[in-house]
Design a protein around this motif. Structure first.
Motif, mmCIF file in Angstrom:
data_model
loop_
_atom_site.group_PDB
_atom_site.id
_atom_site.type_symbol
_atom_site.label_atom_id
_atom_site.label_comp_id
_atom_site.label_asym_id
_atom_site.label_seq_id
_atom_site.Cartn_x
_atom_site.Cartn_y
_atom_site.Cartn_z
ATOM 1 N N GLY A 1 0.798 -1.223 -0.114
ATOM 2 C CA GLY A 1 0.214 0.031 -0.074
ATOM 3 C C GLY A 1 0.980 1.372 0.039
ATOM 4 N N SER A 2 2.313 1.140 -0.051
ATOM 5 C CA SER A 2 3.111 2.297 0.224
ATOM 6 C C SER A 2 4.179 2.009 -0.728
ATOM 7 C CB SER A 2 3.451 2.497 1.475
ATOM 8 O OG SER A 2 3.882 1.168 2.049
ATOM 9 N N ASN A 3 5.223 3.040 -0.485
ATOM 10 C CA ASN A 3 6.350 2.943 -1.371
ATOM 11 C C ASN A 3 7.711 3.506 -0.586
ATOM 12 O OD1 ASN A 3 8.245 2.540 -3.368
ATOM 13 N ND2 ASN A 3 7.607 3.998 -4.739
ATOM 14 N N LEU A 4 7.857 2.935 0.603
ATOM 15 C CA LEU A 4 8.857 3.519 1.424
ATOM 16 C C LEU A 4 10.208 3.094 0.946
ATOM 17 C CD1 LEU A 4 7.004 2.591 4.848
ATOM 18 C CD2 LEU A 4 7.025 4.806 3.531
ATOM 19 N N THR A 5 10.369 1.914 0.452
ATOM 20 C CA THR A 5 11.547 1.128 0.098
ATOM 21 C C THR A 5 12.113 1.365 -1.480
ATOM 22 O OG1 THR A 5 10.153 -0.818 -0.617
ATOM 23 C CG2 THR A 5 11.107 -0.760 1.565
ATOM 24 N N GLY A 6 11.066 2.119 -2.201
ATOM 25 C CA GLY A 6 11.261 2.019 -3.611
ATOM 26 C C GLY A 6 10.829 0.768 -4.340
ATOM 27 N N HIS A 7 10.413 -0.237 -3.650
ATOM 28 C CA HIS A 7 9.918 -1.395 -4.134
ATOM 29 C C HIS A 7 8.568 -1.573 -3.973
ATOM 30 C CE1 HIS A 7 14.098 -2.622 -4.786
ATOM 31 N NE2 HIS A 7 14.407 -2.478 -3.615
ATOM 32 N N GLY A 8 7.775 -0.513 -4.106
ATOM 33 C CA GLY A 8 6.409 -0.244 -4.059
ATOM 34 C C GLY A 8 5.629 0.277 -5.092
ATOM 35 N N TYR A 9 4.468 0.727 -4.994
ATOM 36 C CA TYR A 9 3.495 1.442 -5.985
ATOM 37 C C TYR A 9 3.075 2.651 -5.463
ATOM 38 C CZ TYR A 9 2.986 -3.084 -8.473
ATOM 39 O OH TYR A 9 3.007 -4.484 -9.052
ATOM 40 N N PRO A 10 2.746 3.826 -6.319
ATOM 41 C CA PRO A 10 2.757 3.419 -7.747
ATOM 42 C C PRO A 10 3.912 3.600 -8.279
ATOM 43 C CG PRO A 10 2.251 6.004 -6.936
ATOM 44 C CD PRO A 10 2.317 5.024 -5.898
ATOM 45 N N ASP A 11 4.107 2.976 -9.584
ATOM 46 C CA ASP A 11 5.235 3.030 -10.417
ATOM 47 C C ASP A 11 4.662 2.587 -11.830
ATOM 48 O OD1 ASP A 11 7.349 2.626 -11.890
ATOM 49 O OD2 ASP A 11 8.637 1.212 -10.466
ATOM 50 N N PRO A 12 4.345 3.829 -12.703
ATOM 51 C CA PRO A 12 3.867 3.475 -13.900
ATOM 52 C C PRO A 12 4.620 2.690 -14.935
ATOM 53 C CG PRO A 12 3.582 5.877 -13.441
ATOM 54 C CD PRO A 12 4.622 5.093 -12.428
ATOM 55 N N GLY A 13 5.831 2.720 -14.761
ATOM 56 C CA GLY A 13 6.629 1.850 -15.749
ATOM 57 C C GLY A 13 7.061 0.386 -15.360
ATOM 58 N N HIS A 14 6.516 -0.203 -14.134
ATOM 59 C CA HIS A 14 7.071 -1.186 -13.503
ATOM 60 C C HIS A 14 6.710 -2.457 -14.589
ATOM 61 C CE1 HIS A 14 7.949 -4.407 -10.855
ATOM 62 N NE2 HIS A 14 6.524 -4.797 -10.756
#
Ligand code: APR
Ligand code: ZN
Length: 234
Positions: A201-214
């Motif tokens: 539900g979050s992106n604290l590590t850089g391994h979360g969402y949102p990330d449109p290009g993922h």
């Protein structure tokens, strides 16, 4: 593939080249028309007539002896990757240890994907002993943070990525054994070259969402491992 010598494996993906072009072999940087710069073991007795080959899929040309030396330096899984264009001949496999991959749909949306549910993948790999395909055979390896949970949108593209990840898992390409760049621990199970989202539900590590290009990034990374859409058609 057991029983096939490296030279036999390499030759399976080569066409003969009768008149080598006036170019250098980009593996050894010596002229294709002349001898290979490699004189490693197990590649003797290669006659003049078969000293240069053309890779069947991409057409790039090398000394046979150079390709055999390159194959011997890799994990010898029966596949051969063109060092110029990265085209994989045969099926590339990795050294992921035994374990389990499961997935199911959870009824919540990921940030950036409000219109669909979520696929949760659960990887579980126990610690064990390294095999001959690992860098320290016979030595134990650790496995930290398992089960590892990963998330994909349950959209058409997300489901496509899932299908390809299942192929990657079967080919032992999702994880490998080595040194963790996060913790510095050696002889441990680590993510291989295919990125996963481990935060929901979050992106604290850089391994979360949102990330449109993922999803597109992952498809590219899978392609680099020889895994494409076409693989998954029935
Ligand atoms: N989630 C997803 N991918 C990650 C994470 C993470 N928390 N941390 C690193 N990666 C990616 C890195 O960006 C890199 O591309 O994995 C690749 C390998 O990094 P390593 O640190 O060597 O891998 P590993 O030790 O397996 O992962 C570290 O990831 O899932 C978690 O529990 C795991 O805390 C551990 C962390
Ligand atoms: Zn090529």
């Amino acid at each position: 593939r057991k029983g096939k010598t490296p030279e036999e494996v390499v030759k399976r993906y080569l066409q003969k080249v009768r008149n080598p072009p006036e170019e250098d072999c980009t593996i050894c940087m010596e002229a294709l028309a002349g001898p290979s710069g490699y004189k490693g073991p197990g590649v003797g007795g290669i006659s003049r007539a078969e000293s240069v080959g053309r890779l069947v899929q991409c057409g790039h040309q090398y000394h046979l002896q150079c390709l055999v030396a390159m194959y011997n330096n890799g994990n010898k899984d029966g596949s051969l990757q063109c060092p110029t264009c990265k085209t994989i001949h045969g099926v590339k496999t990795g050294n992921q240890p035994p374990g389990k991959m499961e997935y199911h749909v959870i009824p919540h949306s990921l940030p950036g994907h409000p219109d669909c549910k979520t696929i949760r993948i659960i990887y579980n790999i126990p610690p064990g002993i390294q095999g001959p395909e690992h860098s320290n055979p016979g030595k134990p390896f650790t496995a930290r943070g398992f089960p590892r949970h990963c998330y994909l949108p349950d959209s058409e593209k997300g489901r496509k990525v899932l299908r390809l990840l299942l192929v990657a898992w079967d080919r032992r390409l999702i994880f490998s054994v080595g040194t963790s760049s996060t913790t510095g621990e050696s002889d441990t199970v680590i993510w291989n070259e295919v990125h996963h989202k481990t935060e929901f539900g979050s992106n604290l590590t850089g391994h979360g969402y949102p990330d449109p290009g993922h999803l597109d990034n992952v498809l590219e990374e899978l392609k680099a491992q020889g895994i494409t859409e076409e693989e998954c058609l029935p």
